[in-house]
Scaffold this motif. Structure first.
Motif, PDB file in Angstrom:
ATOM      1  N   ALA A 105      -2.481  -0.555  -7.988  1.00  0.00           N
ATOM      2  CA  ALA A 105      -3.910  -0.672  -7.733  1.00  0.00           C
ATOM      3  C   ALA A 105      -4.714  -0.298  -8.974  1.00  0.00           C
ATOM      4  O   ALA A 105      -5.622  -1.010  -9.383  1.00  0.00           O
ATOM      5  N   GLU A 106      -4.370   0.826  -9.570  1.00  0.00           N
ATOM      6  CA  GLU A 106      -5.113   1.312 -10.730  1.00  0.00           C
ATOM      7  C   GLU A 106      -4.208   1.751 -11.869  1.00  0.00           C
ATOM      8  O   GLU A 106      -4.553   2.650 -12.623  1.00  0.00           O
TER       9      GLU A 106
ATOM     10  N   MET B 138      -5.019  -6.771   0.094  1.00  0.00           N
ATOM     11  CA  MET B 138      -5.365  -5.635   0.947  1.00  0.00           C
ATOM     12  C   MET B 138      -5.585  -6.086   2.390  1.00  0.00           C
ATOM     13  O   MET B 138      -5.030  -5.522   3.318  1.00  0.00           O
TER      14      MET B 138
ATOM     15  N   TRP C 149      -1.444  -4.428   1.650  1.00  0.00           N
ATOM     16  CA  TRP C 149      -1.782  -3.023   1.934  1.00  0.00           C
ATOM     17  C   TRP C 149      -0.975  -2.522   3.132  1.00  0.00           C
ATOM     18  O   TRP C 149      -0.265  -1.529   3.032  1.00  0.00           O
TER      19      TRP C 149
ATOM     20  N   LYS D 166     -12.980 -10.438  -5.524  1.00  0.00           N
ATOM     21  CA  LYS D 166     -13.762  -9.350  -6.100  1.00  0.00           C
ATOM     22  C   LYS D 166     -13.815  -9.475  -7.616  1.00  0.00           C
ATOM     23  O   LYS D 166     -12.787  -9.656  -8.261  1.00  0.00           O
TER      24      LYS D 166
ATOM     25  N   HIS E  58     -12.433  -0.170 -15.673  1.00  0.00           N
ATOM     26  CA  HIS E  58     -12.894   0.469 -14.441  1.00  0.00           C
ATOM     27  C   HIS E  58     -12.585   1.958 -14.409  1.00  0.00           C
ATOM     28  O   HIS E  58     -13.390   2.763 -13.996  1.00  0.00           O
ATOM     29  N   HIS E  59     -11.394   2.305 -14.837  1.00  0.00           N
ATOM     30  CA  HIS E  59     -11.023   3.725 -14.784  1.00  0.00           C
ATOM     31  C   HIS E  59     -10.329   4.196 -16.046  1.00  0.00           C
ATOM     32  O   HIS E  59      -9.372   4.932 -16.001  1.00  0.00           O
TER      33      HIS E  59
ATOM     34  N   GLY F 148       0.820  -1.204   0.000  1.00  0.00           N
ATOM     35  CA  GLY F 148       0.000   0.000   0.000  1.00  0.00           C
ATOM     36  C   GLY F 148       0.853   1.252   0.000  1.00  0.00           C
ATOM     37  O   GLY F 148       0.619   2.177  -0.779  1.00  0.00           O
TER      38      GLY F 148
ATOM     39  N   TRP G  32      -6.333  -3.652  -8.312  1.00  0.00           N
ATOM     40  CA  TRP G  32      -7.523  -3.788  -7.471  1.00  0.00           C
ATOM     41  C   TRP G  32      -8.759  -4.094  -8.307  1.00  0.00           C
ATOM     42  O   TRP G  32      -9.743  -4.603  -7.815  1.00  0.00           O
ATOM     43  N   ASN G  33      -8.698  -3.721  -9.580  1.00  0.00           N
ATOM     44  CA  ASN G  33      -9.853  -3.939 -10.448  1.00  0.00           C
ATOM     45  C   ASN G  33      -9.481  -4.479 -11.819  1.00  0.00           C
ATOM     46  O   ASN G  33     -10.289  -4.459 -12.729  1.00  0.00           O
TER      47      ASN G  33
ATOM     48  N   ASP H  51      -8.813  -6.966  -3.168  1.00  0.00           N
ATOM     49  CA  ASP H  51      -9.634  -8.085  -2.693  1.00  0.00           C
ATOM     50  C   ASP H  51      -9.659  -9.210  -3.717  1.00  0.00           C
ATOM     51  O   ASP H  51     -10.606  -9.979  -3.793  1.00  0.00           O
TER      52      ASP H  51
ATOM     53  N   LEU I  91      -7.513   8.589 -14.570  1.00  0.00           N
ATOM     54  CA  LEU I  91      -8.541   8.632 -13.551  1.00  0.00           C
ATOM     55  C   LEU I  91      -9.252   9.962 -13.642  1.00  0.00           C
ATOM     56  O   LEU I  91      -8.653  11.003 -13.445  1.00  0.00           O
TER      57      LEU I  91
ATOM     58  N   SER J 175      -0.393   5.171  -8.386  1.00  0.00           N
ATOM     59  CA  SER J 175      -1.076   4.813  -7.157  1.00  0.00           C
ATOM     60  C   SER J 175      -0.121   4.125  -6.199  1.00  0.00           C
ATOM     61  O   SER J 175       0.306   4.699  -5.224  1.00  0.00           O
TER      62      SER J 175
END
Lengths: 378, 82
Positions: A339-340, A165, A113, A240, A286-287, A60, A267-268, A224, A358, A366
């Motif tokens: 993460a992103e 995380m 994290w 997730k 996602h972003h 993290g 993360w995504n 996750d 973003l 990130s």
């Protein structure tokens, strides 16, 4: 002799450099400064640097650096949960040895994290940092500022650990095949230990079913999400759901003909590298669009024939595996995901960084992102 | 755009910040105070970047919680008498 050693050391220090950039307000860039950096900054190791840093794990807001040559570990960045393993709950703004591990030859490290995991060459596994969700695996919810052995695996040989995380996965190799364990938070199905979402956290390792007959090369956790890459190049994912897809509480195997050699999780999203050097992505929307609009739709299914995973309603979920666009003719040799954001290494020296947009505004990377010169030259 | 929707149960109470927090992808924490929740605020912001999340919670839980004069909050527990 001494002169030779000195020259050798000098040579190593020239070849073995670490740069950092991105978010830096917790000291995670290791530059002794508390500021974000938009350009790569060379980290000056100080005197106690191991000879040859060969692996970096970015959490993290902390970093664990491993020298596979001598099994030594350095850490720096946010330490407020004890994740640096320095014996205190303080941030550290420069690389500092994890002295508690000096009696071990460390072979594998992971940064979550706010927690950290270490595996020794004798198969011992140690964890430290935030234990609020049981992610340290010690049977309690305490945080630890020094690496402590996970006694559950005392008589077993642990190969790998990976920290997300709020959860942790551990891979064991044995005569009777591979075994995968999960502990910590399982709210999004990321532990893979139960048919149902676990609302209560597990503070002791629990086996993940379905991998008895599978040879796992690598386990990966972030956010996750959880993933396992088999020796045959197949990817299992759970936790997730990627963009717009429901969470999966058991490992799922996308029915893809593609064989992957490397996997990186955000993360995504997930980045996947094929043996031909092509980069694919799961959940990249996602972003911001990273991928080509030509989507390769793949049905994700429980591989109940080969792995014994039970089928569920997730059988009919559709996972979209996309080829990352704009890389035509470019072969990637390594991939990484924050993460992103995502990055990949091409060829011998060229580095291509892809930053996910973003909200139309570029934010500092990130998680921080480091690249070793050695890695690029390999 | 909200980065994510997060239930209050998934956020952690941070005694130093006196706020509910959740990890932000930039490395810092999304934060929201009890006072903000009490007045119906549902956006938890990250102090280090431009991202924010939407907090899913029941506003009444916090109105009761933060108002000691509210009798509903101080329901007398039955006292066991032997």
């Amino acid at each position: 002799m001494e002169e030779k050693e000195r020259q050798e050391e000098e040579k190593n220090s020239i070849n073995n450099k670490v740069w950092s950039w991105g978010a830096g307000t917790e000291g995670q860039l290791g530059t002794t400064k508390l500021q974000d950096e938009n350009h790569p900054q060379l980290i000056h190791y100080l005197s106690f640097t191991p000879k040859h840093i060969s692996y970096l794990a970015c959490g993290g807001a902390h970093v664990i650096a491993l020298s596979r040559e001598d099994g030594k570990v350095l850490s720096w960045g946010r330490g407020t949960s004890g994740q640096l393993g320095h014996g205190d709950m303080k941030n550290c703004l420069y690389p500092f040895p994890v002295k508690c591990l000096e009696s071990f030859v460390v072979s594998y490290v992971s940064a979550g994290w706010n927690h950290s995991g270490f595996v020794s060459n004798t198969g011992r596994v140690l964890t430290c940092g935030d234990g609020t969700f049981g992610q340290l695996g010690h049977g309690d919810f305490q945080s630890q500022c020094l690496p402590i052995e996970v006694m559950y695996f005392r008589s077993r040989h642990v190969e790998q650990i990976t920290c997300g995380m709020r959860h942790t996965l551990v891979l064991l190799k044995g005569n009777s095949g591979d075994a995968l364990y999960g502990f910590g938070s399982g709210k999004r199905g990321q532990l893979g230990t139960s048919m149902d979402m676990i609302t209560k956290s597990l503070n002791l390792p629990q086996v993940i079913f379905g991998f008895q007959q599978v040879n796992i090369a690598r386990i990966i956790a972030n956010g996750d999400q959880s993933a396992a890459l088999t020796v045959d190049g197949h990817l299992y994912t759970w936790g997730k759901g990627f963009h717009g897809i429901s969470d999966a509480c058991l490992p799922l195997l996308p029915s893809s003909a593609l064989k992957f050699t490397k996997v990186a999780l955000g993360w995504n999203h997930a980045l996947l590298l094929t043996d031909c050097g092509t980069v694919f992505m799961l959940g990249g929307n996602h972003h911001g669009m990273l991928s080509s609009p030509q989507k390769l739709r793949l049905k994700t299914c429980s591989s109940n024939q080969s792995t014994g995973c039970q089928g569920s309603e997730d059988d009919c979920r559709l996972s979209i595996l996309e080829k990352v666009s704009g890389l035509d003719g470019i072969k990637a040799v390594d991939i990484a995901a924050g993460a992103e954001h995502s990055a990949l290494v091409t060829g011998k020296t060229a580095l291509l960084t892809i930053i996910v947009l973003l909200q139309r505004k570029l934010i500092p990377s990130s998680e921080l992102l480091f690249l070793l010169l050695q890695k690029m030259e390999r | 755009m909200s980065y994510d929707d997060v239930e209050i149960e998934d956020m952690e109470w941070n005694e130093e910040l006196l706020a509910y927090t959740y990890p932000c992808p930039c490395g810092d924490l999304f934060q929201i105070t009890k006072e903000e929740l009490k007045i119906g605020e549902e956006i938890a912001r990250c102090p280090s970047c431009s991202l924010y999340i939407t907090v899913i919670y029941n506003m009444e839980d916090f109105m009761r919680d933060s108002n000691p004069n509210n009798k509903n909050n101080n329901l007398q527990q039955p006292i066991a008498v032997s």
